[in-house]
Motif scaffolding. Sequence first.
Motif, PDB file in Angstrom:
ATOM      1  N   ALA C 123       1.037  -1.368   0.085  1.00  0.00           N
ATOM      2  CA  ALA C 123      -0.024  -0.027  -0.224  1.00  0.00           C
ATOM      3  C   ALA C 123       0.905   1.217   0.169  1.00  0.00           C
ATOM      4  CB  ALA C 123      -0.768   0.033   1.148  1.00  0.00           C
ATOM      5  N   THR C 124       1.805   1.166   1.051  1.00  0.00           N
ATOM      6  CA  THR C 124       2.586   2.468   0.758  1.00  0.00           C
ATOM      7  C   THR C 124       3.454   2.777  -0.227  1.00  0.00           C
ATOM      8  OG1 THR C 124       2.565   2.298   3.348  1.00  0.00           O
ATOM      9  CG2 THR C 124       4.422   3.707   2.459  1.00  0.00           C
ATOM     10  N   ARG C 126       2.742   2.017  -3.444  1.00  0.00           N
ATOM     11  CA  ARG C 126       1.855   2.683  -4.482  1.00  0.00           C
ATOM     12  C   ARG C 126       1.495   4.024  -4.047  1.00  0.00           C
ATOM     13  NH1 ARG C 126       0.670  -1.566  -7.498  1.00  0.00           N
ATOM     14  NH2 ARG C 126       0.114  -3.725  -6.374  1.00  0.00           N
ATOM     15  N   ALA C 127       1.173   4.382  -2.891  1.00  0.00           N
ATOM     16  CA  ALA C 127       1.122   5.749  -2.480  1.00  0.00           C
ATOM     17  C   ALA C 127       2.352   6.517  -3.012  1.00  0.00           C
ATOM     18  CB  ALA C 127       0.540   5.796  -0.885  1.00  0.00           C
ATOM     19  N   ALA C 130       2.459   7.519  -6.592  1.00  0.00           N
ATOM     20  CA  ALA C 130       1.761   8.627  -6.875  1.00  0.00           C
ATOM     21  C   ALA C 130       2.298   9.892  -6.604  1.00  0.00           C
ATOM     22  CB  ALA C 130       0.451   8.311  -6.338  1.00  0.00           C
ATOM     23  N   GLU C 131       2.644   9.897  -4.951  1.00  0.00           N
ATOM     24  CA  GLU C 131       3.264  11.251  -4.719  1.00  0.00           C
ATOM     25  C   GLU C 131       4.411  11.447  -5.510  1.00  0.00           C
ATOM     26  OE1 GLU C 131       2.104  12.018  -1.154  1.00  0.00           O
ATOM     27  OE2 GLU C 131       3.494  13.528  -0.423  1.00  0.00           O
TER      28      GLU C 131
ATOM     29  N   PRO D  90      -1.089  11.767  -1.637  1.00  0.00           N
ATOM     30  CA  PRO D  90      -1.224  10.534  -0.744  1.00  0.00           C
ATOM     31  C   PRO D  90      -0.818  10.694   0.787  1.00  0.00           C
ATOM     32  CG  PRO D  90      -0.107   9.660  -2.737  1.00  0.00           C
ATOM     33  CD  PRO D  90      -0.331  11.141  -2.749  1.00  0.00           C
ATOM     34  N   ALA D 123      -4.634   1.922  -1.465  1.00  0.00           N
ATOM     35  CA  ALA D 123      -3.260   1.923  -0.974  1.00  0.00           C
ATOM     36  C   ALA D 123      -2.767   2.975   0.360  1.00  0.00           C
ATOM     37  CB  ALA D 123      -2.133   2.147  -2.067  1.00  0.00           C
TER      38      ALA D 123
END
Lengths: 259, 259, 259, 259, 259, 259
Positions: C123-124, C126-127, C130-131, D90, D123
């Motif tokens: 999860a982290t 993927r986040a 995006a960032e 995020p 995520a």
Amino acid sequence: MTLPPAEEIRLQLRSWPEVEAYLERCRGVIMPLGSTEQHGPTGAIGTDALTAEAVALEVGRRTGVLVTPAQSFGMAEHHLGFPGTVSLQPSTLLAVLHDVVLSLARHGFERIYVINGHGGNIATARAAFAEAYGSAAARGLPGASRLRCQLANWFMAGPVMQEARSLYGEREGHHATPSEIALTLHLEPSLQAKQRPLDDPAPSGPIHGPEDFRRRHPDGRMGSHPHLAQAEHGERFLDLAADALAADLERFLADDPDR
Amino acid sequence: MTLPPAEEIRLQLRSWPEVEAYLERCRGVIMPLGSTEQHGPTGAIGTDALTAEAVALEVGRRTGVLVTPAQSFGMAEHHLGFPGTVSLQPSTLLAVLHDVVLSLARHGFERIYVINGHGGNIATARAAFAEAYGSAAARGLPGASRLRCQLANWFMAGPVMQEARSLYGEREGHHATPSEIALTLHLEPSLQAKQRPLDDPAPSGPIHGPEDFRRRHPDGRMGSHPHLAQAEHGERFLDLAADALAADLERFLADDPDR
Amino acid sequence: MTLPPAEEIRLQLRSWPEVEAYLERCRGVIMPLGSTEQHGPTGAIGTDALTAEAVALEVGRRTGVLVTPAQSFGMAEHHLGFPGTVSLQPSTLLAVLHDVVLSLARHGFERIYVINGHGGNIATARAAFAEAYGSAAARGLPGASRLRCQLANWFMAGPVMQEARSLYGEREGHHATPSEIALTLHLEPSLQAKQRPLDDPAPSGPIHGPEDFRRRHPDGRMGSHPHLAQAEHGERFLDLAADALAADLERFLADDPDR
Amino acid sequence: MTLPPAEEIRLQLRSWPEVEAYLERCRGVIMPLGSTEQHGPTGAIGTDALTAEAVALEVGRRTGVLVTPAQSFGMAEHHLGFPGTVSLQPSTLLAVLHDVVLSLARHGFERIYVINGHGGNIATARAAFAEAYGSAAARGLPGASRLRCQLANWFMAGPVMQEARSLYGEREGHHATPSEIALTLHLEPSLQAKQRPLDDPAPSGPIHGPEDFRRRHPDGRMGSHPHLAQAEHGERFLDLAADALAADLERFLADDPDR
Amino acid sequence: MTLPPAEEIRLQLRSWPEVEAYLERCRGVIMPLGSTEQHGPTGAIGTDALTAEAVALEVGRRTGVLVTPAQSFGMAEHHLGFPGTVSLQPSTLLAVLHDVVLSLARHGFERIYVINGHGGNIATARAAFAEAYGSAAARGLPGASRLRCQLANWFMAGPVMQEARSLYGEREGHHATPSEIALTLHLEPSLQAKQRPLDDPAPSGPIHGPEDFRRRHPDGRMGSHPHLAQAEHGERFLDLAADALAADLERFLADDPDR
Amino acid sequence: MTLPPAEEIRLQLRSWPEVEAYLERCRGVIMPLGSTEQHGPTGAIGTDALTAEAVALEVGRRTGVLVTPAQSFGMAEHHLGFPGTVSLQPSTLLAVLHDVVLSLARHGFERIYVINGHGGNIATARAAFAEAYGSAAARGLPGASRLRCQLANWFMAGPVMQEARSLYGEREGHHATPSEIALTLHLEPSLQAKQRPLDDPAPSGPIHGPEDFRRRHPDGRMGSHPHLAQAEHGERFLDLAADALAADLERFLADDPDR
């Protein structure tokens, strides 16, 4: 040579058109960085900010370089076991220094000279400079690639340390030292009233958290004998520090790898 | 005395019940901290992490203290002008070290000994320790007041610096130094193939942003002659560093202001 | 075909001019991402980092793509109830991956392939990707619009999961699984000594905080029978994972919507 | 059975003494999480928030569990290439979910059930839960060790996916899908006016940054044929989703490892 | 003049091509900002979000300006002593508003008009605007220098305050006021059932932390008599607020220092 | 009554045992908060910090309440278009004030009275107080529930505004006002040399980003005529502000909902 009065180089006493004109001839600026923390049973809580600002103003007078107001709250987490200590977390002080540098860089300042009065600030200040260089580039500031910051710890200047050793030997210690206390006595005569003989201090040692610090150093001193401090010593320390840092600043301003 | 194999002190190769048992007899732990950054035209990008981890494991073998995996990405913002450099911003590295220390403190570790291979990490690591002490107390960890972190830069250990001076004199320089390159040659023989004579390096100097760094040090070296490095020197440096830091760690573990 | 030795594709063993040359022909890079956390009463705390790095190096050998050092500390908050676990908070791991991607993107890397050994990182990670895309654009990096990151969890590769099912059926479980333990036995033979029969594990279930996790899974296992693991299985898993991810990486590198 | 009106389970329409009384009998709460982002040339920008809230209210009616207001801004960085998209980074969404969970946990809520309408949130939501567990413990909240969060993506509920496959087959696609558009047509009849036949969409594929996304999916759709959507389908999807998630929520509320 | 239905100006019900077309003729957008917090023993927890959204939609209908979905979670730290309150920390709400403004600015919106229903949001919203201007410039957004945000607190609009004074005099108070409760009765008739006479409230006073707040205001009211509220008052408040803010928004949109 | 000299109430000139003794009789402390920003073509960049500190010291003298050093860098993002302005981002200033309050609260201070000289700080200071209350509770500080912060803007004190209106009428304006300039002339006579007649200023108006601000207010003034300022006015403003705030502070210290 007669030095100009401090008024002339205090950023706080300038107008913005005066700063604009100043930038035409000089890209340097001095920022005093202190701390607000216990300095033993007889020392002033403001010691590190008072001394950093005084040295900064004297360096400014000697060099004609502008001096910002002092950042009087620094990183003093390990002193939080003593009442009156005010500390910024390292990540907060990092953000403060980052923002100050970025503000100055935006206007075209390219040499930020931080005169520091507190050992606990050193690590965070260096980290902040590294972060600021990256942000200046990320934001596309025109002078980003020429921006440089330098940290000058007045109490570690060669002539200062020699004089302290000559005056106090091992009794200088490492916190609430007679040299810094002497400078505060010179700057703020009312502090003289607090001076009194003290028992032998706890020895210097590693610095960890606030509880550990107070356990090791119950009265706040680290190997120091602040009672040895005298106002006239302080005047001398101020002069030595200002001369040494003024020379260092001149080199900093002159250094240009492109030339 | 025959030292135990590194397997025995690598945290990565322990199970959690083994760590639980270990904590009954020892509250110390070693964390290697490196960097991933250019080391001149012939040096390995992983130099600082490879060396920090190697020294850490040798210190672990000498002392029986557990060694965590290395944090191989460090603060190398000033090297970002050279391809292959990977840098954590100071605020990020601060958070990493903070979280690692807090994790360990939660389990009862009270002496975190960080063996560091990169000068650029020093400031941020010290800032992180100060932040971690505060968080440990804020979170009410049982051992918060006994938690201590210490930074040990292997390349600055006294015997290491003496040996480097003896072998290379001024040609040791300050980045991509023959001493650290020698250690990598000892650890990774394939690196020998990169060794070749180089022109005189740019001199050492202050470190600012990445563009400034590359302008001052076009090939990445700071006053160093890495061609002088030899694998057998590296073996010697490893031994000297491990001995010195093992002794330092023993003192760190033994120090207890309450006793 | 004989694969090249791992030395050739380890970023740590390259010099910066070698990386510069590499970027002329390839814009891809592999980053191993692990964790340092309990793996049941007999499994190694380093399982997720050891396996991720091993798979990454094999994928690198098969594809010629550079491999960065492993980030061995991951997001393992839910395992913090077991001694030896080291966890980065999600926001910290997010910052680490963000900074690593941004560093690589700055040099011109456009395909960041993260080989992950720990479900808790997914999860982290993927986040963070995006960032990172947002920051790359905000910083005006030349290749920002071509930057892409991909997460590859080796333990979820189709052939790996089929083999695990074939070997262990339901006894594979979900944490401290025989498949990952087998790979560590292959990589670190000393771990064999910890292997022993265990009682039936607590069943798999949802994952929440550390206390809840330990209450549900008192010995750290989630439905797994790690005693079934054998080193030769591990060798096979390594091969299957490396083949599958190498093919996936080739597709990732070849994919270009502009062509 | 006649379901209670939505008014009865909307937290927004409760007073604090009513919530206090509710906590005596139930420790669960539902939070709808959406997004505000492009949904192809004919879909509504609010699709993900409108649908998540509608499903949440139906689940609340079926279970009697309170429903908070929707968090309508989610993580939609990859859609920022299309006008009207509003995205939280995020790290920001992580902080929002963290703070919402901590607020609820402070009052004694122990089961936070997040009904999500947007794949891009998954995520970050999972990362936020992990961070929240740590904070709840660090802050010493009485119920910290019993706090649990669960993410329920209504569009991935088994019966919903089966119905979508049955109705649309491959033409369901992966963004701006007929199933979610159908639900919006049921909820907001005015949206019917936008429906019109469209050319074949760009195929689904990996998701990276906003420029890459728009290059791959010029009209915003990922393999979907939203023209197939009909309001009566939407009514059916709402029913299926609500039934499935209500059952899932009941299990979540009933699960207690201590019993 | 007949106002258009709210459907036409809800961003959630627009498609991205419609927003693209809208931006050709208008650069303004309305964002409703509320809170989810106790409103006395009889008031609805969603009061501030329900009212802000209702006013925003009416302003949108009067002006044709698009309205984003509401941010229903605001800064309500001081109300956390009452069950049901959900609060974002100031730093979190700052990040939310920052990200929303930056998203909108990226598409070309230049006038962000935030209609706020909660006094506790004011400080943080203003801080967020200042931070957003800096980020818009740092990211090089084309319209950065034209970006402007404005905060409009509907309950402080002149005609609203006059009407409240006329209807309730001093009994309006400062939290859970009859004016805001009246608006909720108009919007949600089911709330009427909660209305009942209450004892005299604790007087208004300064606001500090949640414990202090609850100690001073045991039932959550600050000097207010919400029993005076009537739904028809609420209809009138909605009209007055919408007219006043619509006029204010028109001035905001028309203001251009370049012309 | 003769007031004590400022030395006696400056925290910087106290030792930690003196602070410890002080806390036995008083739980209040004053913190001056300023800014470093342009004040029109003739005003001093340090106006807001110089005046806040001067007022704070006078309030301290009148009340015997300790005064911390000034935080001279504030939130001045909108003034960054003028050289010499130094601004902390709102999120940075929030962290500074948060850390200062938490430091003081740790020692037992329960009434933090921030005397502010800059309108731009108001929003961020209020946000910081809310964040600090939450942290104090989260950290379990003994006095967390009694901690209170109050913001006092000296330039908005009733008697000050009345005097300014009486002296300057509409020509007071809203930035670089004659009242604040007058106070700086009283404090720093050297500033008199900058005074000169100026053209009519740009009118006051809304404040957005720095480019917008400079476009609207080309010389930095907002509707003000600082040439009207006289040093003797400043002396009077200082007296009025100190009297008003001293009374306000007394009320703040006396207020206790528990009694």
